[in-house]
Design an enzyme around this catalytic site. Structure first.
Site: not given
Length: 276
Positions: A184, A191
């Site tokens: 992120c 992620d």
């Protein structure tokens, strides 16, 4: 992402939760900012949606009894904005103590709000508990490249398009890997995703493709931006006649985001994988 854009993003900050419906939570992020770095203008070389699945959708009926559902939200890649994920979570949570007359009304409100903030028509589907059996775990149909042995040791994890190359033979195939990790750009949190690549053209070197996907491991970017970078790097380096890149990210905050980009007619399935 520029600092002035990050300044307004609720992700990674203490943000108050609304007890009742509040569309002001929704925070847009312009797609054009990340696309500039890819050399993309308004005439995009791809089409396709961003498919969001909402697993924690709940509101009250007209008598105050809770209702639960699954939501499927589809944004076109041509929308002016993406929606920052925490802001969408806060928005959906604001439904939790709000009374609505019907599921259809909830669907219409969500569709109207998201279309307005995204700057394009958004599609919304709501599955009630009676329809939950429609959601099943699937798997990609192609060949997994994760077990390929890499000839050289990996010492750096920054996107490197030079790893991509092709051979002389023509082929049409689907390849996938479960090894994509990005981060992120606001919080730095990882992620995780499975990436499915379907193409027709000169055969892509599979070890180079795997090394390329692994090279994103320390890269910071929103899901949509990362997939568009992968798409453009493959398109530019390998020049396939047809190309589709589809990433299925694991969920965070009750939401998963699944960008789909293709050079040809869209025919996508909301393919829920085991890690989702």
């Amino acid at each position: 992402m520029t600092e002035n854009i990050n300044a307004g993003i609720p992700l990674g900050k203490q943000v108050g939760h609304s007890e009742t419906y509040d569309p002001s939570h929704l925070f847009p992020v312009a797609r054009r900012e990340a696309r500039k770095s890819l050399g993309l203008a308004d005439d995009l070389p791809f089409s396709g949606p961003d498919i969001w699945n909402a697993y924690e959708l709940s509101w009250l009926d007209s008598k105050g009894k809770p209702c639960v559902a699954l939501g499927e939200i589809t944004f076109p890649c041509t929308s002016e904005n993406i929606i920052e994920s925490k802001s969408l979570k806060l928005y959906l949570n604001s439904f939790n103590l709000t009374r609505f007359t019907s599921t259809a009304r909830v669907k219409e409100i969500i569709r109207e709000d998201l279309s307005r903030v995204a700057g394009a028509e958004v599609e919304v589907k709501i599955l009630t508990p009676e329809e939950f059996t429609e959601v099943t775990i699937s798997a990609p149909e192609g060949s997994c490249i994760d077990d390929l042995e890499l000839e050289e040791e990996i010492n750096a994890y920054r996107p490197t398009a030079n790893y991509l190359s092709t051979g002389p033979e023509e082929t049409e195939e689907e390849l996938y890997t479960n090894l994509l990790r990005t981060n992120c750009p606001v919080t730095g949190q990882p992620d995780w995703a499975t990436v499915i690549i379907n193409y027709r053209g000169k055969a892509i070197d599979q070890r180079g493709l795997l090394r390329y996907i692994i090279s994103f491991r320390q890269h910071e970017g929103f899901h949509e931006n990362c997939v568009e970078r992968i798409f453009m790097d493959i398109l530019n380096r390998c020049a396939p006649a047809r190309l589709t890149v589809y990433a299925r990210f694991t969920r965070r905050g009750g939401l998963d985001i699944n960008p789909y980009r293709t050079t040809h007619a869209e025919h996508f399935v909301n393919l829920r994988l085991a890690r989702q």
